[in-house]
Design a protein around this motif. Structure first.
Motif, short mmCIF file in Angstrom:
data_model
loop_
_atom_site.label_atom_id
_atom_site.label_comp_id
_atom_site.label_asym_id
_atom_site.label_seq_id
_atom_site.Cartn_x
_atom_site.Cartn_y
_atom_site.Cartn_z
N HIS A 8 0.84 -1.19 0.00
CA HIS A 8 0.00 0.00 0.00
C HIS A 8 0.88 1.25 0.00
CE1 HIS A 8 -3.60 -2.40 0.71
NE2 HIS A 8 -2.94 -3.03 1.67
N ASP A 9 0.45 2.26 -0.71
CA ASP A 9 1.21 3.51 -0.87
C ASP A 9 1.17 4.30 0.44
OD1 ASP A 9 2.43 5.82 -1.61
OD2 ASP A 9 1.08 6.28 -3.28
N THR A 10 2.32 4.54 1.05
CA THR A 10 2.37 5.29 2.31
C THR A 10 2.52 6.80 2.11
OG1 THR A 10 4.76 4.97 2.48
CG2 THR A 10 3.35 3.34 3.58
N SER A 11 2.73 7.22 0.86
CA SER A 11 2.92 8.65 0.58
C SER A 11 1.63 9.33 0.10
CB SER A 11 4.01 8.86 -0.46
OG SER A 11 3.65 8.24 -1.69
N LYS A 12 0.63 8.54 -0.19
CA LYS A 12 -0.62 9.08 -0.74
C LYS A 12 -1.38 9.87 0.32
CE LYS A 12 -5.04 7.52 -2.71
NZ LYS A 12 -5.84 6.35 -3.12
N ASN A 13 -2.05 10.93 -0.11
CA ASN A 13 -2.89 11.71 0.79
C ASN A 13 -4.30 11.11 0.80
OD1 ASN A 13 -3.84 13.69 2.47
ND2 ASN A 13 -4.10 15.22 0.84
N TYR A 14 -4.52 10.17 1.71
CA TYR A 14 -5.78 9.42 1.74
C TYR A 14 -6.92 10.26 2.31
CZ TYR A 14 -3.14 5.09 0.93
OH TYR A 14 -2.34 4.11 0.39
N SER A 15 -8.12 10.05 1.78
CA SER A 15 -9.32 10.61 2.41
C SER A 15 -9.68 9.75 3.60
CB SER A 15 -10.48 10.63 1.41
OG SER A 15 -10.88 9.29 1.12
N GLN A 16 -10.57 10.25 4.48
CA GLN A 16 -10.98 9.48 5.65
C GLN A 16 -11.65 8.18 5.23
OE1 GLN A 16 -10.23 10.33 8.94
NE2 GLN A 16 -10.85 8.21 9.24
N GLU A 17 -12.45 8.24 4.15
CA GLU A 17 -13.13 7.04 3.66
C GLU A 17 -12.13 6.01 3.17
OE1 GLU A 17 -16.56 5.77 0.36
OE2 GLU A 17 -15.93 7.87 0.57
N GLU A 18 -11.09 6.47 2.48
CA GLU A 18 -10.05 5.56 2.00
C GLU A 18 -9.28 4.95 3.16
OE1 GLU A 18 -8.75 7.37 -2.33
OE2 GLU A 18 -8.09 8.42 -0.51
N LEU A 19 -9.01 5.77 4.19
CA LEU A 19 -8.32 5.26 5.38
C LEU A 19 -9.14 4.20 6.08
CD1 LEU A 19 -6.74 8.49 6.91
CD2 LEU A 19 -5.51 6.54 5.96
N ASP A 20 -10.44 4.43 6.19
CA ASP A 20 -11.32 3.46 6.84
C ASP A 20 -11.29 2.12 6.12
OD1 ASP A 20 -12.03 5.36 8.69
OD2 ASP A 20 -13.91 5.91 7.71
N LYS A 21 -11.28 2.16 4.80
CA LYS A 21 -11.23 0.92 4.02
C LYS A 21 -9.88 0.22 4.18
CE LYS A 21 -14.60 2.29 0.50
NZ LYS A 21 -14.83 2.63 -0.93
N LEU A 22 -8.81 1.05 4.26
CA LEU A 22 -7.47 0.49 4.45
C LEU A 22 -7.36 -0.21 5.80
CD1 LEU A 22 -4.82 0.47 2.80
CD2 LEU A 22 -4.12 2.50 4.09
N ILE A 23 -7.92 0.42 6.83
CA ILE A 23 -7.88 -0.17 8.18
C ILE A 23 -8.62 -1.50 8.19
CG2 ILE A 23 -8.69 0.13 10.56
CD1 ILE A 23 -8.16 3.18 10.12
N GLU A 24 -9.73 -1.59 7.44
CA GLU A 24 -10.50 -2.84 7.39
C GLU A 24 -9.68 -3.99 6.85
OE1 GLU A 24 -14.35 -2.82 5.63
OE2 GLU A 24 -14.88 -0.86 6.48
N LEU A 25 -8.73 -3.68 5.99
CA LEU A 25 -7.88 -4.73 5.40
C LEU A 25 -6.76 -5.17 6.34
CD1 LEU A 25 -7.46 -3.21 1.80
CD2 LEU A 25 -8.96 -5.12 2.47
N SER A 26 -6.47 -4.36 7.36
CA SER A 26 -5.30 -4.57 8.21
C SER A 26 -5.62 -5.46 9.41
CB SER A 26 -4.77 -3.22 8.70
OG SER A 26 -5.57 -2.75 9.78
N PRO A 27 -4.57 -6.00 10.07
CA PRO A 27 -4.79 -6.80 11.29
C PRO A 27 -5.18 -5.94 12.49
CG PRO A 27 -2.45 -6.59 10.83
CD PRO A 27 -3.16 -6.01 9.65
N TYR A 28 -5.21 -4.62 12.31
CA TYR A 28 -5.63 -3.72 13.39
C TYR A 28 -7.15 -3.48 13.37
CZ TYR A 28 -0.67 -2.74 14.01
OH TYR A 28 0.67 -2.87 14.26
N TYR A 29 -7.83 -4.03 12.37
CA TYR A 29 -9.27 -3.82 12.26
C TYR A 29 -9.99 -4.52 13.43
CZ TYR A 29 -13.96 -3.74 10.21
OH TYR A 29 -15.30 -3.54 10.00
N LYS A 30 -10.88 -3.77 14.06
CA LYS A 30 -11.64 -4.26 15.22
C LYS A 30 -10.73 -4.65 16.38
CE LYS A 30 -15.82 -4.24 13.32
NZ LYS A 30 -16.92 -3.37 13.80
N ALA A 31 -9.51 -4.07 16.42
CA ALA A 31 -8.56 -4.44 17.47
C ALA A 31 -7.96 -3.22 18.14
CB ALA A 31 -7.45 -5.30 16.88
#
Length: 851
Positions: free
Chosen positions: A562-585
């Motif tokens: 995943h691109d760490t330099s991109k200026n993500y919107s809040q909606e994009e960040l929320d979707k990214l978090i859902e993919l991560s092991p930190y989701y619901k944690a």
């Protein structure tokens, strides 16, 4: 003639040099760099820096630990120690050890935690003042202090002095709290824990003491709750309180409604995150040091964060092991935990902790030498001298250590385990069981080479539940211990690791990640060079704010493409978090009851205690808080603290913004249905009875919506730069759900500073009138009518001058040409007046009056 070789002058660095080098060391992490430079880099009393990066600090620490190692058989070398502690990767000495080891410029203890006070009923004024002085003396040496108030007789008890009856606990809580607020070490205030037994007749007053605004602000408070009280709550039966609390023949005895007291504890914790709860029978029953209670090791209170229960005059030094660093191939399907390396390092960590005790004894000797050399009479310095003699005795005799962990949340995520899940909890318990066994094994091995702690007695400990668990889990270790003893009376804790986790760039302690993306506040010393102050809280502490990605979340992004330099919107960040092991944690995701069950299961392998906070949303019910506390007791926790979002000004806050709703107010003006969180504000200065005052005027569409006033340029008032005339007024709510208003402005360097709690800065009488005036403004009353209303108020002389100043401030907002009513020209007596640039101007004679 023998020539003396010149001493090499140590190299020094400027603040900018150290910061830039440390910024590179921490890969651009500004917060970590500033924390290290400001708090831990070696410096003298003039602020001269002798270390450029944490590598220099770790080399300093390694050199000193190796020096101690060389006094014992089979010593570790300096390089071996350095490799264990460098980079904050594996073993991390915490706080005072990091600052103090090898520091020739500071005569201070290496202990993070102390408990002082009386082991028994002793509540003379002399004893109370002695505790106050001991507390101050420890805090000036950088230590956090705890002491218990259960020995103080309850309110209205007879005393043999002119007062005739006792004042009870609460006045002394305020005394000790004020002493804490007074002590500062380079901008840092002391940390204090006050505790009391629920069995004490004044326990309810203690529980309520902090609910009054501004009271006991310098202390954390916790209640020592026994099993009898918890059973009385469960069964709805009476509970007996008495004084002295352990007496078979008490002088005060009363029946109390256990459920009513319980509801008060739960309600206050729900509102303000205090009091904390200490399950005292669990603490005492599990405590190995309490096997030696008759020898002076009876536990009476805890340190400020509750993770180290201690006897009087004992202390503890802290060290954390970075769990994340033992995960190989993190955030991949091949991720695994390196158990062999972990076990090896735990034993090394216990050995290093024992070395630090010897370094602490050297530090205490230096403190004693300084006291003895002080020209003051021993009648003045005697309490301080005896205090350090008592602390030295406990440190040398018991050799207590505090090995803990950090990065539990990141470790689980890196392994693909969700924090709070059954699999995650099982793995965490296995980690802490292994940590306990290997730390005790390390202490036994060290005892073989260096000798056991002075009062070790296997017979005293044989029935202790914690020791029984060690015996069952590893019989060989247990029998080696009975043969050789162990080096340390108690070994383990789980402390909060605030700045430690910042520098290791991991989640803190045992806690889950707060948020993968978050805003953080860091307390700062406003006197430090180049410090940025974004926020000043209600008690005057300064904070700096950052919006950041959690480091290990960013690492997960990089590893998984995943691109760490991109200026993500809040909606994009929320979707990214859902993919991560930190989701619901995250801290607000983890099921509360599951977390206390996890804490209870881990507590069985921690001989001291665990500092953990149960984070709950703002709308959680009081009943659920009570259920959580009850479950914590049943699960075997030694203590628990609840933080309901918004119940106290927190250090970490969400990065999301709330939407505003608007409607049409009377007169056609557009006003919000509810007061917006943020308003533009003008500043108007005026005189009130020869005093300098200031007005903050909240605006909507450049029209006054509210007004706050207070003393300006006064130590008890509000001091702002003279050039400042605009800012923001930000609304929030305090622990009682009452509105609070903060003022924020931007300085000439572009940094934002916030002054918290405008209403608390003002005289309550003026504040009440300001609320009345603000109410008329918010309901759309024309400004000139508001000015007329203020002018017509019949008040005493002092407030009259104030109201005139408020009226003058608001006149600036009356539109030019507005006709004035009910007023006459003082020059020609005409009623043909109108406003012009905030001044009343007569159309007939042209005279003008501005105020």
């Amino acid at each position: 003639m023998e020539l003396t070789k010149p001493t090499k002058k140590p190299k020094t660095y400027s603040l900018d040099e150290a910061y830039e080098a440390s910024l590179k060391y921490f890969n651009g992490d500004e917060l970590a760099a500033r924390v290290w430079v400001n708090k831990y880099a070696l410096k003298d009393s003039f602020g001269t820096l002798f270390e450029r990066t944490p590598d220099d600090m770790h080399r300093r620490i390694a050199k000193e630990i190796a020096r101690i190692e060389n006094t014992y058989p089979n010593p570790m070398s300096e390089d071996e120690v350095f490799d264990l502690i460098k980079g904050f990767k594996y073993i991390i000495p915490q706080g005072s050890p990091m600052t103090g080891i090898g520091n020739p410029f500071q005569i201070a203890s290496l202990s993070n935690c102390f408990v002082i006070g009386s082991d028994g009923p002793s509540d003379s004024y002399g004893g109370i003042m002695k505790t106050d002085q001991e507390q101050v003396q420890l805090m000036k040496r950088r230590g956090g202090v705890g002491h218990d108030l259960s020995h103080i007789r309850p309110k209205s008890s007879p005393v043999k002095n002119s007062a005739l009856t006792s004042t009870g606990l609460v006045p002394f809580m305020e005394r000790y709290s004020n002493s804490t607020r007074e002590v500062a070490q380079d901008g840092r205030r002391g940390a204090l824990m006050l505790s009391v037994a629920i069995k004490h007749p004044d326990a309810e007053s203690f529980i309520d003491a902090k609910m009054t605004q501004g009271k006991v602000t310098g202390a954390n408070v916790s209640v020592r709750i026994d099993d009898a009280f918890m059973k009385a709550v469960e069964n709805n039966t009476p509970y007996v309180q008495q004084y002295p609390i352990d007496s078979k023949d008490p002088v005060v005895r009363k029946e109390a409604d256990a459920q009513a007291i319980w509801k008060k504890i739960v309600h206050n914790a729900w509102k303000s995150a205090e009091p904390g709860i200490l399950f005292w029978d669990t603490i005492i029953g599990e405590s190995l040091p309490d096997c030696y209670a008759d020898l002076g090791y009876r536990t009476i209170s805890t340190n400020p964060c509750g993770e180290i229960p201690l006897c009087p005059y004992d202390s503890c030094r802290l060290l954390a092991i970075n769990l994340f660093s033992y995960v190989e191939k993190p955030f991949t399907k091949e991720a695994s935990f390196n158990w062999d390396l972990f076990k090896k390092h735990v034993q090394f960590a216990q050995r290093i902790m024992d070395d630090i005790i010897d370094l602490e004894l050297e530090k205490i000797d230096a403190i004693l030498k300084k006291i003895e050399a002080d020209p003051e009479d021993m009648s003045i310095k005697g309490i301080e001298h005896n205090l350090w003699l008592a602390i030295r005795k406990k440190a040398e005799e018991g050799r207590r250590t505090g090995i803990g962990i950090t990065a539990e949340g990141d470790m689980l995520a890196a392994l693909g385990l969700r924090y709070g899940s059954d699999e995650g909890v099982d793995f965490s318990v296995q980690i802490h069981k292994t940590l306990a066994l290997e730390a005790y094994r390390g202490s036994v091995f060290t005892a073989k080479e260096r000798g056991a702690f002075a009062i070790y007695d296997a017979e005293r400990e044989k029935d202790n539940p914690f020791m029984q668990r060690i015996k069952e889990a590893d019989p060989e270790l247990y029998y080696q211990m009975t043969e050789h003893g162990r080096r340390n009376i108690a070994l383990l804790t789980i402390a909060p690791t605030g700045t430690t986790s910042l520098m290791s760039q991991t989640s803190s302690g045992i806690e889950p990640v707060f948020l993968p993306v978050y805003k953080r506040r860091r307390k700062v010393n406003p006197n430090d060079k180049d410090v940025r102050v974004d926020f000043v809280d209600e008690v005057g502490d300064s904070w700096e704010e950052y919006v950041v990605f959690h480091h290990r979340f960013k690492e997960w992004m990089e590893i998984n493409g995943h691109d760490t330099s991109k200026n993500y919107s809040q909606e994009e960040l929320d979707k990214l978090i859902e993919l991560s092991p930190y989701y619901k944690a995250t801290s607000n995701d983890v099921d509360y009851l599951k977390k206390v069950q996890m804490q209870g299961a881990i507590q069985k392998w921690v001989d001291h205690s665990i500092s953990v906070t149960i984070n709950m949303p703002n709308n959680v019910s009081e009943e659920l808080v009570g259920e959580l506390y009850m479950e914590a007791w049943k699960a075997g926790c030694k203590g628990v603290t609840v933080y309901r979002d918004g119940s106290r000004a927190g250090v970490l806050i969400s990065n999301e913004e709330k939407k505003k709703e608007e409607t049409v107010a009377p007169g056609g003006s557009i006003f919000p249905t509810t007061r917006p969180e943020v308003l533009d504000a003008d500043i108007v200065r005026f005189q009130n009875n020869k005093e300098k005052w200031i007005a903050f005027i909240g605006l909507i569409d450049d029209r006054p919506y509210e007004i706050f006033t207070g003393l300006a340029d006064d130590e008890d008032g509000i001091t702002l730069p003279r050039w400042l005339n605009k800012g923001l007024i930000i609304k929030s709510r305090n622990a009682e759900g009452v509105s609070r208003y903060d003022f924020q402005y931007e300085n000439k360097r572009g940094y934002k500073t916030t002054i918290e709690g405008l209403s608390h800065k003002f005289n309550p009488e003026y504040w009440n009138y300001a609320k009345l005036i603000s109410s008329t403004l918010r309901h759309g009353m024309p400004i000139e009518k508001v000015v007329d209303l203020i002018s017509s108020l019949q008040l005493d002389e002092a407030i009259n001058t104030w109201k005139n100043g408020v009226a003058r401030a608001l006149k600036h907002y009356v539109p030019d040409g507005t006709e004035a009513t009910k007023q006459k020209c003082q020059n020609c007596n005409s009623t043909n007046l109108h406003y012009q640039e905030g001044c009343l101007t007569c159309k007939d004679c042209g005279s003008s009056k501005c105020g």
